[in-house]
Motif scaffolding. Structure first.
Motif: not given
Lengths: 380, 202
Positions: A239-243, A368-369, B115-117
């Motif tokens: 979905n989103h890299i920071s949310g 990630c979860n 790094p996992n981004i």
């Protein structure tokens, strides 16, 4: 089955798992407001280790000044857990897994001298740990943002399912620095007061220093009082890299995967990520409801330690095991009134439980979860 | 050998053992590959170098695989390894806070200091809801990577993995050697390690 044989926590609340558990049980925290620290222009609230207070412990374990403070707490926590486990850490049958997000990142500061810059590489920092114990195996560093501590335990379980290793030492650690604090400040993610997980008035997270260690072993048979790391899963929100996902997609999927056919009625609690940011806690409430777990108590420990990043998954797993050993669901410090749209069973008081299982839940940047099901005595 | 594997280094790009035509070097090579082979994902230009090289490499692999794309997928994992972690992004972010007189910590720069981004970027592009993971090693040890990758199939949901080595020392210096492996394609760590080694030598 994969069994926990020893553990340790080094945090501002103490240098043993027991001391940390008792402090948390009595509602203590070392979250403090810092103004002007590290010359940062904005104040912040954090749970920081008073560094000189550990000097005697470092000396007692022969951890000298060739190591950075980050490496010192990693080694100290491992030493103390290994002393309880009574295993030979130099054996090729022992694998070390380090969970960290930023390791020695402070060494990038132009004013930092005294250590080779290469030690900012996480593999080099991990090598200090394995060299300390004369362990011959290449250490694994799991760097999956804030879920690293659960991912590292999942990697431990997987590595122990083969025959290559008999023991895995999982160490989770991060220490705070201007780099990390200013970064979270730039995200407007930090609260200027002690954090309030799942509360209606929550305004963000606090950061914290900690190192925590769990040693796992493979067993054919498990005693009733032994802790088994049963099943873990890592899932992405896409979905989103920071949310986080608005529908808690990855967290829901991770929960569903670890639950399998395990009865929801046997779960004492879900130890949530509960960072106290508006989005994270809301997302977790959605994921927990979607997984059919709304009736299971939820707690979060960030109100005691702040967000300890790479340590969080390990530290919070240890305290959850100790809580169930003590027939307790630990209070969510900082929580007062429900502030998420999907109702959860939360309390700011310690509550009794006779159940023997819990789920550790985490989410992080990169979408990630991770979830991990622990059952005391193993799944029947 | 894996059916699909890709190498991207500052002066070359190879897909399944064949050179891809290119004339640029370093960061310009990544833009050239993006324009020639992808072109429909402007988010690429927001990414840091590690994400750019991972994104382009994964796109080339998936084009070679030629399956239906962009459908929700829950059985493919993305598992990468490297030595430098997010060092390049860390260095850029440090520059924004180094001088107290010119202190401008940027959230856009900070987010890439993990790094996992890059695994998240690939999951977003492809609607991959499966496992994503990033492991940092002291050196590119093919046997350790092979062991960790085959271990990932212990999650019964995972049927295939985009995996491999993806290192980025700075914006101009990177090294990606990625591949796709399927469940049951490799019976043992040694065989997978040997194939990972083969990509390294090419």
């Amino acid at each position: 089955m994969i069994v926990r044989i020893a553990d340790n926590i080094v945090s501002p609340l103490g240098t043993t798992s027991e001391a940390n558990y008792l402090a948390v049980k009595s509602g203590k925290s070392e979250l403090k407001r810092y103004e002007g620290k590290w010359n940062l222009p904005e104040p912040f609230v954090a749970s920081l280790i008073d560094r000189p207070s550990l000097d005697d412990e470092f000396a007692a374990h022969n951890i000298d000044d060739r190591y950075t403070f980050f490496e010192k707490v990693v080694i100290l926590s491992s030493c103390k857990a290994l002393a309880n486990a009574k295993i030979d850490a130099s054996s090729e049958k022992v694998l070390f897994i380090l969970s960290t997000t930023k390791g020695n990142v402070h060494l990038l500061d132009a004013n930092e001298t005294g250590f080779p810059k290469e030690r900012v590489l996480l593999g080099q920092a991990a090598r200090q740990l394995t060299d300390f114990f004369h362990n011959p195996n290449q250490p694994i560093v799991v760097s999956n943002a804030c879920i690293s501590g659960v991912c590292a335990q999942i990697e431990a379980i997987r590595n122990l399912q083969g025959n290559r290793f008999e023991y895995v030492v999982v160490v989770g650690a991060d220490v705070q620095s201007p780099f990390i604090v200013s970064g979270f400040q730039s995200f407007k993610a930090l609260s200027v007061e002690p954090c309030k997980p799942f509360d209606a008035d929550r305004t963000g997270l606090n950061l914290g220093d900690a190192a925590a260690t769990i040693i796992y072993a493979r067993r054919d048979a498990v005693m009733a009082d032994e802790w088994v790391a049963c099943r873990g899963a890592i899932r992405n929100d896409a979905n989103h890299i920071s949310g986080p996902s608005r529908v808690g997609e990855g967290s829901f999927r991770a929960l569903k995967a670890v639950l399998g056919d395990f009865s929801r009625d046997e779960i004492a609690f879900i130890n949530a990520h509960g960072t106290a940011t508006p989005y994270n806690d809301e997302m977790e409430s959605i994921a927990i409801e979607r997984a059919g777990l709304s009736s299971v108590p939820v707690n979060a420990l960030k109100g005691y330690f702040g967000h300890t990043m790479g340590a969080a998954g390990v530290l919070e797993s240890i305290l959850s095991m100790k809580a169930i050993d003590d027939h307790t669901i630990l209070a969510t410090r900082g929580y007062n009134n429900i502030g998420v749209s999907h109702p959860l069973v939360l309390s700011n008081q310690n509550c009794p439980t006779e159940k023997r299982a819990f789920i550790k839940l985490l989410s992080g940047f990169g979408g990630c979860n991770a979830a991990l099901l622990f059952v005391k005595g193993g799944q029947q | 050998m894996m059916r699909h594997y890709v190498t991207i280094q500052p002066d070359l790009a190879m897909l399944d053992g064949k050179f891809l035509e290119s004339k640029e070097i370093g960061s310009a090579l990544l833009v050239e590959l993006y324009r020639n082979h992808i072109g429909d994902y402007p988010k690429f230009f927001k990414m840091d170098a590690l994400c750019r090289v991972g994104f382009v490499a994964s796109e080339l692999l998936l084009q070679a695989e030629n399956n239906v794309r962009f459908e929700p997928c829950d059985d493919r994992a993305v598992i990468f390894f490297n030595q430098s972690g997010s060092l390049n992004a860390d260095t850029h972010y440090q520059a924004t806070i180094q001088d107290p007189g010119n202190f401008f910590p940027s959230p856009a720069a900070f987010v890439y200091t993990l790094p996992n981004i890059v695994t998240g970027e690939i999951a977003i592009r492809n609607k991959y809801y499966g496992e994503t993971s990033f492991i940092v090693l002291e050196q590119a040890d093919s046997a350790v990577m092979a062991r960790q990758l085959l271990n990932a199939f212990l999650d019964s949901a995972t049927q295939s993995i985009i995996g491999g080595w993806i290192n980025c020392d700075d914006d101009e210096h990177f090294d990606a050697r990625l591949f796709i492996i399927e469940r049951n394609e490799y019976a043992d760590v040694e065989t997978l390690a040997k194939d990972i080694e083969t990509i390294k030598i090419q």
